[in-house]
Motif scaffolding. Structure first.
Motif, PDB file in Angstrom:
ATOM      1  N   PHE A 111       0.850  -1.186   0.000  1.00  0.00           N
ATOM      2  CA  PHE A 111       0.000   0.000   0.000  1.00  0.00           C
ATOM      3  C   PHE A 111       0.890   1.242   0.000  1.00  0.00           C
ATOM      4  N   ARG A 112       0.507   2.236  -0.807  1.00  0.00           N
ATOM      5  CA  ARG A 112       1.279   3.485  -0.870  1.00  0.00           C
ATOM      6  C   ARG A 112       0.350   4.672  -0.731  1.00  0.00           C
ATOM      7  N   GLU A 113       0.772   5.624   0.106  1.00  0.00           N
ATOM      8  CA  GLU A 113       0.040   6.873   0.279  1.00  0.00           C
ATOM      9  C   GLU A 113       1.040   8.024   0.171  1.00  0.00           C
ATOM     10  N   MET A 114       0.825   8.921  -0.763  1.00  0.00           N
ATOM     11  CA  MET A 114       1.691  10.087  -0.916  1.00  0.00           C
ATOM     12  C   MET A 114       0.856  11.348  -0.776  1.00  0.00           C
ATOM     13  N   SER A 115       1.360  12.287   0.027  1.00  0.00           N
ATOM     14  CA  SER A 115       0.676  13.553   0.251  1.00  0.00           C
ATOM     15  C   SER A 115       1.639  14.700  -0.002  1.00  0.00           C
ATOM     16  N   SER A 116       1.061  15.876  -0.252  1.00  0.00           N
ATOM     17  CA  SER A 116       1.857  17.089  -0.421  1.00  0.00           C
ATOM     18  C   SER A 116       1.107  18.245   0.223  1.00  0.00           C
ATOM     19  N   ALA A 117       1.871  19.135   0.862  1.00  0.00           N
ATOM     20  CA  ALA A 117       1.293  20.339   1.466  1.00  0.00           C
ATOM     21  C   ALA A 117       1.515  21.566   0.585  1.00  0.00           C
ATOM     22  N   GLU A 118       1.793  21.360  -0.706  1.00  0.00           N
ATOM     23  CA  GLU A 118       2.152  22.488  -1.571  1.00  0.00           C
ATOM     24  C   GLU A 118       1.005  23.480  -1.770  1.00  0.00           C
ATOM     25  N   SER A 119      -0.235  23.039  -1.593  1.00  0.00           N
ATOM     26  CA  SER A 119      -1.347  23.982  -1.724  1.00  0.00           C
ATOM     27  C   SER A 119      -1.323  25.017  -0.612  1.00  0.00           C
ATOM     28  N   LEU A 120      -0.605  24.731   0.482  1.00  0.00           N
ATOM     29  CA  LEU A 120      -0.431  25.687   1.572  1.00  0.00           C
ATOM     30  C   LEU A 120       0.904  26.416   1.476  1.00  0.00           C
ATOM     31  N   THR A 121       1.948  25.700   1.034  1.00  0.00           N
ATOM     32  CA  THR A 121       3.294  26.275   1.038  1.00  0.00           C
ATOM     33  C   THR A 121       3.638  27.030  -0.237  1.00  0.00           C
ATOM     34  N   SER A 122       2.820  26.892  -1.268  1.00  0.00           N
ATOM     35  CA  SER A 122       2.896  27.765  -2.433  1.00  0.00           C
ATOM     36  C   SER A 122       1.494  27.889  -3.005  1.00  0.00           C
ATOM     37  N   PRO A 123       0.644  28.690  -2.344  1.00  0.00           N
ATOM     38  CA  PRO A 123      -0.758  28.762  -2.779  1.00  0.00           C
ATOM     39  C   PRO A 123      -0.886  29.318  -4.180  1.00  0.00           C
ATOM     40  N   PRO A 141      -5.855  28.968 -18.084  1.00  0.00           N
ATOM     41  CA  PRO A 141      -4.648  28.158 -18.136  1.00  0.00           C
ATOM     42  C   PRO A 141      -3.499  28.815 -17.366  1.00  0.00           C
ATOM     43  N   LEU A 142      -2.728  27.984 -16.643  1.00  0.00           N
ATOM     44  CA  LEU A 142      -1.546  28.477 -15.950  1.00  0.00           C
ATOM     45  C   LEU A 142      -0.405  28.678 -16.950  1.00  0.00           C
ATOM     46  N   VAL A 143       0.249  29.817 -16.869  1.00  0.00           N
ATOM     47  CA  VAL A 143       1.407  30.133 -17.710  1.00  0.00           C
ATOM     48  C   VAL A 143       2.480  30.756 -16.822  1.00  0.00           C
ATOM     49  N   ASP A 144       3.717  30.354 -17.032  1.00  0.00           N
ATOM     50  CA  ASP A 144       4.857  30.830 -16.242  1.00  0.00           C
ATOM     51  C   ASP A 144       4.726  30.452 -14.773  1.00  0.00           C
ATOM     52  N   HIS A 145       3.971  29.402 -14.484  1.00  0.00           N
ATOM     53  CA  HIS A 145       3.836  28.874 -13.132  1.00  0.00           C
ATOM     54  C   HIS A 145       3.704  27.349 -13.193  1.00  0.00           C
ATOM     55  N   GLN A 146       4.242  26.692 -12.172  1.00  0.00           N
ATOM     56  CA  GLN A 146       4.038  25.261 -11.970  1.00  0.00           C
ATOM     57  C   GLN A 146       2.987  25.082 -10.875  1.00  0.00           C
ATOM     58  N   HIS A 147       1.976  24.264 -11.155  1.00  0.00           N
ATOM     59  CA  HIS A 147       0.887  24.071 -10.201  1.00  0.00           C
ATOM     60  C   HIS A 147       1.358  23.322  -8.951  1.00  0.00           C
ATOM     61  N   PRO A 148       0.754  23.578  -7.796  1.00  0.00           N
ATOM     62  CA  PRO A 148       1.034  22.758  -6.608  1.00  0.00           C
ATOM     63  C   PRO A 148       0.515  21.339  -6.812  1.00  0.00           C
TER      64      PRO A 148
END
Length: 425
Positions: A111-123, A141-148
């Motif tokens: 079983f694998r569970e992966m999480s990220s807090a990037e929605s808080l640390t780079s809103p 569309p997002l341009v010149d940005h990488q999505h969390p």
């Protein structure tokens, strides 16, 4: 198309049954009757393969017949993107993964569970990154940005059953999982382990690593693997905390090989139904990659590791009948235990830089990153490193008025992760 994918899977499996066994010169210390040391699922994403020799930065304990593992990485970064469309931002890229493994019937379940807090640390709108495209924010569309990345980036299980000494069957899937399409995603690639930024070619190579609904099956025959997936091809929306299940409307097939402990390669092909929320196009995607890893044990470089990946990705937009290609070379050298030097060199076709225009010309963008990290706290529990990098670009002259003649971007960061497991994976 799904039937075609399943046919390819069956035919490929039968064909690989006829492949003659070869001896592995790196395995001379083992009895040839033993099962070869194949790449570990603990060091990969989805069912992808990294070389078996990659070092493991994990915590692991065993309790009641269960092997329990955890790993992850946190970058705390000041990110300055250059030129008129650049900006500076304090941010954090991060992920955390937990794994639980146990014997089940004749096989093993993981079983694998992966999480990220990037929605808080780079809103929103995410991480500034010149020339990056893919996904949306507020319907645009997002341009010149990488999505969390998503809070639930992976919730999946992998079940493997040996059929005989050379053949095993696998089943993988979950509500948030990765289909058999592309190389091991950059988040987990050893060659990208010191770089806090996503590749510009991410959405042509490995962006399906979080898909909300995946079922994969395949066979491993000696050092070869062939597998096929049915999955939800839609990219995650901007609600990074939710799981957005939908019909399994897309499919992919992938063939992989691990000729020695130090090498892996793969080729994959898939058809994605309406992957981008702001674009009605269906896509056909192809990727090919080669990964190399080698442990260093002496000489002037001292103890360490050298990991290198070469990746090609292409997406074909069916209605427009257009192709975009991406080419990536990245490498990370760990030398004298505490020092790291890394580079990422890319050429990527971008046709989404100006979504507001009626026509969308494609531009060939080059991005060339050079960086280094020094471990300040290296021990068996933690590694704390201080690092920096700089990125230069090439682009068509027509983009100079908007991006500047010679934009330069840089990061300064702290990197935190578990210590190195001496026994590896």
């Amino acid at each position: 198309m799904r039937k075609l994918g399943l046919c390819i899977l069956v035919i490929g499996s039968l064909a690989l049954m006829t492949v003659a066994q070869e001896s592995d010169p790196n395995m001379s210390g083992m009895n040839m009757g033993q099962t070869l040391a194949l790449p570990s699922p603990h060091a990969s994403s989805g069912t992808g393969w990294q070389p078996a020799s990659v070092p493991g930065h994990d915590w692991m304990i065993s309790r009641g017949g269960w092997d329990l593992m955890a790993h992850g990485q946190i970058f705390v970064t000041y990110n300055q993107q250059g030129g008129p469309r650049g900006e500076g931002k304090a941010e954090s890229t991060n992920y955390f993964m937990f794994m639980e493994q146990h014997r089940l019937w004749r096989g093993t379940i993981l079983f694998r569970e992966m999480s990220s807090a990037e929605s808080l640390t780079s809103p929103h709108p995410g991480f500034p990154e010149l020339f990056q495209t893919g996904e949306t924010y507020h319907g645009e569309p997002l341009v010149d940005h990488q999505h969390p990345h998503n809070v639930f980036a992976e919730l999946a299980l992998l079940y493997t059953v040996p059929i005989n000494k050379e053949v095993s069957w696998l089943f993988y899937g979950g509500p948030s999982a990765e289909p058999a399409l592309g190389p091991v995603t950059y988040i987990h690639r050893e060659s990208a382990s010191e770089d806090p930024e996503a590749p510009l070619g991410h959405h042509l190579q490995d962006s399906t690593h979080t898909s909300f609904g995946v079922v994969t099956t395949g066979v491993v025959i000696d050092r070869f693997k062939i597998e096929g997936s049915a999955f939800n091809g839609h990219e995650p929306n901007e609600e990074r905390w939710s799981i957005q299940l939908a019909p399994l409307d897309s499919w992919s097939v992938r063939a992989s090989v691990a000729p020695t402990r130090n090498w892996t390669a793969q080729y994959s092909y898939g058809r994605l139904f309406h992957p981008e929320a702001a674009d009605p196009e269906n896509e056909k995607r192809q990727t090919a990659s080669v990964e190399y890893n080698r442990a260093l044990s002496g000489g002037w470089l001292g103890q360490g590791n050298w990991a290198t990946s070469v990746v090609w990705g292409r997406k074909h937009k069916e209605t427009e009948d257009s192709n975009q290609n991406s080419y990536l070379l990245e490498s990370t050298l760990n030398f004298r235990q505490r020092n790291y030097a890394y580079t990422r060199l890319e050429l990527v076709d971008k046709d989404e830089l100006f979504p507001e225009l009626q026509t969308h010309p494609s531009y060939r963008i080059g991005a060339y990153t050079f960086g280094g990290v020094r471990d300040l706290v290296p021990n068996h529990r933690w590694q704390l490193g201080l690092g920096a990098d700089v990125t230069f670009y090439t682009k068509p002259a027509v983009l100079d008025p908007l991006y500047g003649n010679d934009p330069v971007s840089f990061h300064v960061f702290l990197r935190v992760r578990p210590g190195l497991m001496e026994h590896g994976h």
